[in-house]
Motif scaffolding. Structure first.
Motif, PDB file in Angstrom:
ATOM      1  N   VAL A  24       0.750  -1.215  -0.117  1.00 24.50           N
ATOM      2  CA  VAL A  24      -0.045   0.034  -0.045  1.00 24.50           C
ATOM      3  C   VAL A  24       1.010   1.278  -0.236  1.00 24.50           C
ATOM      4  N   PRO A  27       2.488   2.395  -4.050  1.00 17.72           N
ATOM      5  CA  PRO A  27       1.434   2.088  -5.048  1.00 17.72           C
ATOM      6  C   PRO A  27       2.232   2.258  -6.283  1.00 17.72           C
ATOM      7  N   HIS A  31      -0.123  -2.828  -9.501  1.00 17.81           N
ATOM      8  CA  HIS A  31      -1.419  -2.674 -10.212  1.00 17.81           C
ATOM      9  C   HIS A  31      -2.395  -1.904  -9.280  1.00 17.81           C
ATOM     10  N   ALA A  32      -3.182  -1.212  -9.693  1.00 17.46           N
ATOM     11  CA  ALA A  32      -3.810  -0.164  -9.008  1.00 17.46           C
ATOM     12  C   ALA A  32      -4.960  -0.967  -8.209  1.00 17.46           C
ATOM     13  N   ASP A  33      -5.629  -2.181  -8.971  1.00 16.55           N
ATOM     14  CA  ASP A  33      -6.379  -2.984  -8.364  1.00 16.55           C
ATOM     15  C   ASP A  33      -5.984  -3.900  -7.017  1.00 16.55           C
ATOM     16  N   VAL A  35      -3.448  -2.657  -5.316  1.00 11.79           N
ATOM     17  CA  VAL A  35      -3.276  -1.859  -4.075  1.00 11.79           C
ATOM     18  C   VAL A  35      -4.644  -1.504  -3.464  1.00 11.79           C
ATOM     19  N   ALA A  36      -5.634  -1.558  -4.245  1.00 12.22           N
ATOM     20  CA  ALA A  36      -6.948  -1.082  -3.491  1.00 12.22           C
ATOM     21  C   ALA A  36      -7.464  -2.131  -2.542  1.00 12.22           C
ATOM     22  N   THR A  37      -7.145  -3.438  -3.316  1.00 15.22           N
ATOM     23  CA  THR A  37      -7.559  -4.636  -2.557  1.00 15.22           C
ATOM     24  C   THR A  37      -6.918  -4.736  -1.248  1.00 15.22           C
ATOM     25  N   ARG A  39      -5.436  -2.449   0.392  1.00 20.11           N
ATOM     26  CA  ARG A  39      -5.846  -1.329   1.198  1.00 20.11           C
ATOM     27  C   ARG A  39      -7.307  -1.662   1.950  1.00 20.11           C
ATOM     28  N   GLN A  40      -8.103  -2.333   1.372  1.00 21.42           N
ATOM     29  CA  GLN A  40      -9.319  -2.804   1.955  1.00 21.42           C
ATOM     30  C   GLN A  40      -9.054  -3.817   2.973  1.00 21.42           C
ATOM     31  N   GLN A  43      -7.812  -2.466   5.991  1.00 20.53           N
ATOM     32  CA  GLN A  43      -9.097  -1.718   6.726  1.00 20.53           C
ATOM     33  C   GLN A  43     -10.100  -2.896   7.467  1.00 20.53           C
TER      34      GLN A  43
END
Length: 288
Positions: A24, A27, A31-33, A35-37, A39-40, A43
């Motif tokens: 995270v 980044p 791949h952006a997807d 990194v987003a996953t 991050r989720q 969380q």
């Protein structure tokens, strides 16, 4: 055509908090997807994350590979003198003593399999020689900065070549009980680099960018090597899809530092998708 990459959450669930945090916080290399996953997932675990704080500027130590330990030779000389004196005055005991059970039988020498780490000196020197050509001509005029940069680059390639070798050996299932020790030796190599990266070496802009890339690769290698070592110690396979993805990410950084054109660099996300597809196909095959 392969299915959309839906297995990212699966292998991210198996990642440690530290591995997810690294992904995270960096980044730009993933791949952006993904990194987003990641991050989720952090969380969901309730783990707070933030960008790494800027390093405090400090005067860098002088980097000189030939004079890092000026005390070593005098200390060795003094130690040899003391050792010679001790051996000279050490009592030798009764030279007429004989073993009560007769002569001690000579022991048969038994061959022990060893797995030695090869030397990468020639490769490291060749890689360092490539790097000045990738710098702008104006930056090469700053010979002091270039000298420091190349010394740091030498430390990077020394550690990176050993790391890549250990990954290849683990991938080919050629590691043995010497693997944890080899990992520790390689981590020490990385420490020689990262311990001096906290300083501002007053490099030129392109040199600083490349040094930052080396730092990111170092952090990723240290994390993955430690994970591989722990997997091996606890009897688990030393590699998983996540570690292979991170290795591909470092490979891209290697290629960038060596001037490989972007279109010729590997694409970690595509490589991961290929491996996932191959694993799905293997599991779908009828069991014999």
């Amino acid at each position: 055509m392969s299915a959309p990459f839906s297995s990212a959450p699966d292998f991210l669930l198996a990642k440690t908090d530290a591995e997810l945090l690294f992904l995270v916080q960096n980044p730009g290399f993933y791949h952006a997807d993904l990194v987003a996953t990641a991050r989720q997932e952090l969380q969901r675990r309730g783990v707070a994350w933030a960008l790494p704080p800027a390093s405090v500027e400090a005067a860098p130590p002088e980097i000189n590979e030939d004079s890092e330990r000026p005390w070593l030779l005098p200390a060795l000389g003094l130690g040899l003198v003391v050792l010679a004196a001790v051996l000279y005055w050490w009592p030798t005991g009764n030279k007429s003593w004989k073993n009560k059970n007769g002569p001690v039988p000579s022991r048969e020498l038994v061959a022990v399999q060893t797995h030695l780490m090869p030397s990468f000196d020639s490769l490291t020197k060749a890689q360092v020689r490539q790097m000045p050509a990738l710098l702008p001509a104006a930056e090469r005029q700053d010979t002091t900065a270039q000298r420091k940069f190349l010394l740091l680059a030498g430390r990077f390639w020394e550690a990176e070549n050993q790391s890549a070798y250990l990954f290849q050996e683990a991938e080919a299932a050629r590691i043995d009980s010497t693997f944890p020790g080899q990992v520790e030796l390689t981590l020490d190599k990385w420490k020689r680099l990262t311990s001096v990266l906290v300083y501002n070496h007053k490099l030129q802009p392109t040199m600083s960018e490349q040094l930052e890339l080396m730092h990111r690769a170092a952090l990723l290698r240290r994390e993955t090597l430690t994970t591989m070592k722990n997997f091996y110690i606890y009897g688990q396979p030393p590699l998983d899809q996540g570690l292979r993805y991170f290795n591909d990410s470092v490979t891209v950084m290697r290629q960038t530092l060596l001037g490989v054109p972007p279109q010729n660099r590997i694409r970690p996300m595509e490589e991961l998708q290929k491996r996932v597809d191959a694993e799905v196909a293997r599991k779908a095959m009828p069991q014999v």
